[in-house]
Design a protein around this motif. Structure first.
Motif, PDB file in Angstrom:
ATOM      1  N   MET A   1     -26.272  36.250 -19.120  1.00  0.00           N
ATOM      2  CA  MET A   1     -26.499  36.922 -17.840  1.00  0.00           C
ATOM      3  C   MET A   1     -27.328  38.170 -18.064  1.00  0.00           C
ATOM      4  O   MET A   1     -27.093  38.916 -19.029  1.00  0.00           O
ATOM      5  CB  MET A   1     -25.154  37.290 -17.199  1.00  0.00           C
ATOM      6  N   ARG A   2     -28.284  38.410 -17.153  1.00  0.00           N
ATOM      7  CA  ARG A   2     -29.151  39.572 -17.282  1.00  0.00           C
ATOM      8  C   ARG A   2     -28.384  40.837 -16.904  1.00  0.00           C
ATOM      9  O   ARG A   2     -27.574  40.839 -15.978  1.00  0.00           O
ATOM     10  CB  ARG A   2     -30.374  39.429 -16.377  1.00  0.00           C
ATOM     11  N   PRO A   3     -28.628  41.946 -17.593  1.00  0.00           N
ATOM     12  CA  PRO A   3     -27.977  43.211 -17.236  1.00  0.00           C
ATOM     13  C   PRO A   3     -28.300  43.600 -15.803  1.00  0.00           C
ATOM     14  O   PRO A   3     -29.380  43.313 -15.290  1.00  0.00           O
ATOM     15  CB  PRO A   3     -28.576  44.206 -18.235  1.00  0.00           C
ATOM     16  N   ALA A   4     -27.346  44.292 -15.155  1.00  0.00           N
ATOM     17  CA  ALA A   4     -27.537  44.688 -13.763  1.00  0.00           C
ATOM     18  C   ALA A   4     -28.792  45.527 -13.587  1.00  0.00           C
ATOM     19  O   ALA A   4     -29.514  45.400 -12.593  1.00  0.00           O
ATOM     20  CB  ALA A   4     -26.317  45.463 -13.273  1.00  0.00           C
ATOM     21  N   ALA A   5     -29.087  46.411 -14.540  1.00  0.00           N
ATOM     22  CA  ALA A   5     -30.271  47.273 -14.439  1.00  0.00           C
ATOM     23  C   ALA A   5     -31.543  46.441 -14.447  1.00  0.00           C
ATOM     24  O   ALA A   5     -32.502  46.737 -13.730  1.00  0.00           O
ATOM     25  CB  ALA A   5     -30.286  48.278 -15.587  1.00  0.00           C
ATOM     26  N   ALA A   6     -31.570  45.379 -15.257  1.00  0.00           N
ATOM     27  CA  ALA A   6     -32.763  44.528 -15.332  1.00  0.00           C
ATOM     28  C   ALA A   6     -32.958  43.762 -14.036  1.00  0.00           C
ATOM     29  O   ALA A   6     -34.082  43.588 -13.560  1.00  0.00           O
ATOM     30  CB  ALA A   6     -32.638  43.567 -16.510  1.00  0.00           C
ATOM     31  N   VAL A   7     -31.828  43.292 -13.458  1.00  0.00           N
ATOM     32  CA  VAL A   7     -31.920  42.573 -12.194  1.00  0.00           C
ATOM     33  C   VAL A   7     -32.438  43.499 -11.101  1.00  0.00           C
ATOM     34  O   VAL A   7     -33.324  43.149 -10.314  1.00  0.00           O
ATOM     35  CB  VAL A   7     -30.540  42.000 -11.786  1.00  0.00           C
ATOM     36  N   ALA A   8     -31.919  44.727 -11.047  1.00  0.00           N
ATOM     37  CA  ALA A   8     -32.338  45.691 -10.031  1.00  0.00           C
ATOM     38  C   ALA A   8     -33.819  45.995 -10.138  1.00  0.00           C
ATOM     39  O   ALA A   8     -34.502  46.206  -9.138  1.00  0.00           O
ATOM     40  CB  ALA A   8     -31.527  46.975 -10.167  1.00  0.00           C
ATOM     41  N   ALA A   9     -34.333  45.998 -11.378  1.00  0.00           N
ATOM     42  CA  ALA A   9     -35.736  46.348 -11.602  1.00  0.00           C
ATOM     43  C   ALA A   9     -36.694  45.253 -11.156  1.00  0.00           C
ATOM     44  O   ALA A   9     -37.901  45.473 -11.120  1.00  0.00           O
ATOM     45  CB  ALA A   9     -35.957  46.664 -13.076  1.00  0.00           C
ATOM     46  N   THR A  10     -36.166  44.068 -10.846  1.00  0.00           N
ATOM     47  CA  THR A  10     -37.032  42.964 -10.411  1.00  0.00           C
ATOM     48  C   THR A  10     -36.616  42.413  -9.055  1.00  0.00           C
ATOM     49  O   THR A  10     -37.058  41.334  -8.665  1.00  0.00           O
ATOM     50  CB  THR A  10     -37.012  41.830 -11.445  1.00  0.00           C
ATOM     51  N   THR A  11     -35.782  43.132  -8.319  1.00  0.00           N
ATOM     52  CA  THR A  11     -35.266  42.655  -7.041  1.00  0.00           C
ATOM     53  C   THR A  11     -36.147  43.103  -5.881  1.00  0.00           C
ATOM     54  O   THR A  11     -36.494  44.274  -5.764  1.00  0.00           O
ATOM     55  CB  THR A  11     -33.829  43.158  -6.812  1.00  0.00           C
ATOM     56  N   ASP A  12     -36.481  42.141  -5.028  1.00  0.00           N
ATOM     57  CA  ASP A  12     -37.255  42.416  -3.817  1.00  0.00           C
ATOM     58  C   ASP A  12     -36.513  41.727  -2.674  1.00  0.00           C
ATOM     59  O   ASP A  12     -36.851  40.615  -2.272  1.00  0.00           O
ATOM     60  CB  ASP A  12     -38.679  41.875  -3.977  1.00  0.00           C
ATOM     61  N   THR A  13     -35.494  42.375  -2.165  1.00  0.00           N
ATOM     62  CA  THR A  13     -34.576  41.759  -1.208  1.00  0.00           C
ATOM     63  C   THR A  13     -35.270  41.243   0.041  1.00  0.00           C
ATOM     64  O   THR A  13     -34.964  40.157   0.534  1.00  0.00           O
ATOM     65  CB  THR A  13     -33.466  42.754  -0.817  1.00  0.00           C
ATOM     66  N   ASP A  14     -36.212  42.028   0.587  1.00  0.00           N
ATOM     67  CA  ASP A  14     -36.851  41.622   1.841  1.00  0.00           C
ATOM     68  C   ASP A  14     -38.098  40.781   1.645  1.00  0.00           C
ATOM     69  O   ASP A  14     -38.714  40.314   2.606  1.00  0.00           O
ATOM     70  CB  ASP A  14     -37.171  42.839   2.710  1.00  0.00           C
ATOM     71  N   GLY A  15     -38.529  40.552   0.385  1.00  0.00           N
ATOM     72  CA  GLY A  15     -39.653  39.655   0.116  1.00  0.00           C
ATOM     73  C   GLY A  15     -41.005  40.185   0.535  1.00  0.00           C
ATOM     74  O   GLY A  15     -41.924  39.405   0.797  1.00  0.00           O
ATOM     75  N   ASP A  16     -41.175  41.510   0.561  1.00  0.00           N
ATOM     76  CA  ASP A  16     -42.456  42.073   0.981  1.00  0.00           C
ATOM     77  C   ASP A  16     -43.364  42.458  -0.182  1.00  0.00           C
ATOM     78  O   ASP A  16     -44.396  43.101   0.015  1.00  0.00           O
ATOM     79  CB  ASP A  16     -42.244  43.276   1.903  1.00  0.00           C
ATOM     80  N   GLY A  17     -42.979  42.054  -1.395  1.00  0.00           N
ATOM     81  CA  GLY A  17     -43.804  42.352  -2.563  1.00  0.00           C
ATOM     82  C   GLY A  17     -43.551  43.712  -3.164  1.00  0.00           C
ATOM     83  O   GLY A  17     -44.115  44.042  -4.213  1.00  0.00           O
ATOM     84  N   LEU A  18     -42.710  44.517  -2.528  1.00  0.00           N
ATOM     85  CA  LEU A  18     -42.392  45.860  -3.010  1.00  0.00           C
ATOM     86  C   LEU A  18     -40.958  45.854  -3.521  1.00  0.00           C
ATOM     87  O   LEU A  18     -40.023  45.499  -2.793  1.00  0.00           O
ATOM     88  CB  LEU A  18     -42.538  46.879  -1.872  1.00  0.00           C
ATOM     89  N   LEU A  19     -40.768  46.234  -4.765  1.00  0.00           N
ATOM     90  CA  LEU A  19     -39.429  46.189  -5.352  1.00  0.00           C
ATOM     91  C   LEU A  19     -38.470  47.119  -4.623  1.00  0.00           C
ATOM     92  O   LEU A  19     -38.861  48.171  -4.108  1.00  0.00           O
ATOM     93  CB  LEU A  19     -39.500  46.576  -6.825  1.00  0.00           C
ATOM     94  N   ASP A  20     -37.207  46.712  -4.595  1.00  0.00           N
ATOM     95  CA  ASP A  20     -36.184  47.539  -3.949  1.00  0.00           C
ATOM     96  C   ASP A  20     -36.158  48.947  -4.515  1.00  0.00           C
ATOM     97  O   ASP A  20     -36.004  49.926  -3.770  1.00  0.00           O
ATOM     98  CB  ASP A  20     -34.802  46.900  -4.130  1.00  0.00           C
ATOM     99  N   THR A  21     -36.293  49.075  -5.827  1.00  0.00           N
ATOM    100  CA  THR A  21     -36.238  50.403  -6.443  1.00  0.00           C
ATOM    101  C   THR A  21     -37.392  51.280  -5.973  1.00  0.00           C
ATOM    102  O   THR A  21     -37.240  52.497  -5.860  1.00  0.00           O
ATOM    103  CB  THR A  21     -36.260  50.290  -7.975  1.00  0.00           C
ATOM    104  N   TRP A  22     -38.551  50.690  -5.705  1.00  0.00           N
ATOM    105  CA  TRP A  22     -39.673  51.463  -5.166  1.00  0.00           C
ATOM    106  C   TRP A  22     -39.337  51.980  -3.782  1.00  0.00           C
ATOM    107  O   TRP A  22     -39.667  53.112  -3.425  1.00  0.00           O
ATOM    108  CB  TRP A  22     -40.932  50.612  -5.059  1.00  0.00           C
TER     109      TRP A  22
END
Length: 372
Positions: free
Chosen positions: A1-22
């Protein structure tokens, strides 16, 4: 399983091409610990689709604030779902300060030097981008310029690929453009649509399809898609309307039930454009024979041949990542730029025979030439 931090760094919940963290913490372009693009301060959300566009302008070509207001409204009303349960797309236009509002002052837009002919256009548009667009914004903002003209022609604009990250609207004085709000709004949304992966015919570049009810269609770029009531529509298609077989057009069906509430434009054999006087879901006299009856063969998009005309639900097929915009490696353009866009005299005058189905307003909308 990928670490939570790694998942957060590649998550784009709304699918607009901009990462959640951004969208929650801002974008650090060079990873030096300093935020370079403060997306949350600009109103971005990881639960609602956001688009960012920097809009520079050449002297005398900056549009009125009402043009930007209308563009924002087009995207806000988009039939697009979001994780926050609120529909639409929030488009953030950086167009500088206007009297009475700071809504479009996002810190980057400004006037660029006048160039009455961007030629060769790809190189010169890219040079404008390099000189006036902060590289730290490249993963977040698309870039455009309200410009004069390019390639010694009178095309209304061009996008540097499909999808892409850069486009211009070229409706300047060199080609005697009549810069109405409708034309500016329609052309901006049209060229931005190319950067979002959309084409002149939906999934292809076949022009003037009566069943393609989108500002991406040349028939509707300047005047919008007409409705049976209310103002014209300056957005993308929200339905893949039934295909039309020009070799066997059933006149009583028109565009079919999904086109209820819309009107459309088509081309009469041996004449020119006609427009439905009523609902496009009703009967349409495709061969302009004077009645709505039977099955006819007609080249209704003036392509020079007859065939199958398909449509597309544009809003369901947007590519939010294009060029450098979005997370990960830059996307290669799927197509080279197509620079023969709409010109001031692109539409001919509607002949008297076709005017029988038009109101005066409709006829004016079809007669897009700057001078008779």
């Amino acid at each position: 399983m990928r670490p939570a931090a790694a998942v957060a760094a590649t998550t784009d919940t709304d699918g607009d091409g901009l990462l959640d963290t951004w969208e929650t913490s801002g974008y650090d372009a060079n990873a030096d610990g300093v935020v370079d693009v403060d997306l949350p301060a600009m109103g971005a959300s990881p639960l609602h689709k956001d688009l960012f566009v920097e809009t520079d302008w050449m002297p005398g070509l900056r549009p009125a604030v009402t043009v930007l207001d209308r563009i924002v409204s087009v995207f806000a009303a988009a039939p697009v779902t979001n994780p926050d349960g609120v529909g639409g797309i929030r488009i953030h236009l950086d167009g500088g300060s206007y009297a009475g509002t700071s809504a479009y002052a996002l810190g980057g837009a400004g006037e660029v030097p006048l160039d009455t002919d961007l030629s060769p256009y790809v190189e010169e548009i890219q040079a404008l981008r390099s000189a006036h667009f902060a590289s730290a914004r490249a993963d977040v903002f698309r870039y455009m310029v309200w410009a004069d003209r390019y390639n010694t022609g009178c095309s209304s604009g061009v996008a540097l690929g499909i999808p892409a990250d850069t486009f211009v609207v070229t409706m300047g004085d060199s080609c005697n453009w009549n810069r109405t709000e409708d034309r500016l709004v329609g052309t901006f949304v049209h060229e931005l649509g190319h950067t979002l992966g959309l084409r002149h015919g939906g999934s292809d570049n076949v022009h003037y399809k009566p069943n393609y009810l989108s500002v991406m269609n040349y028939s509707f770029q300047f005047g919008g898609v007409p409705r049976t009531s209310g103002p014209a529509y300056f957005g993308y298609s929200d339905d893949a309307h039934a295909a039309l077989d020009e070799r066997a057009l059933v006149e009583s069906k028109g565009l079919g039930a999904t086109a209820a509430g819309w009107r459309t434009t088509w081309y009469c054999p041996r004449t020119n454009a006609a427009r439905t006087s009523g609902d496009a879901a009703g009967g349409i006299d495709w061969n302009c024979g004077g009645s709505v009856s039977g099955t006819v063969k007609a080249d209704i998009n003036k392509s020079g041949s007859t065939g199958l005309l398909t449509a597309q639900d544009n809003w369901a097929n947007l590519s939010f990542r294009g060029g450098t915009v979005g997370y990960g490696a830059p996307l290669a353009n799927r197509e080279e730029p197509v620079w023969v866009e709409v010109r001031p005299g692109h539409w001919r005058r509607v002949p008297p025979a076709a005017l029988r189905e038009l109101t005066k307003h409709d006829a004016d909308q079809l007669q897009h030439g700057v001078r008779p």
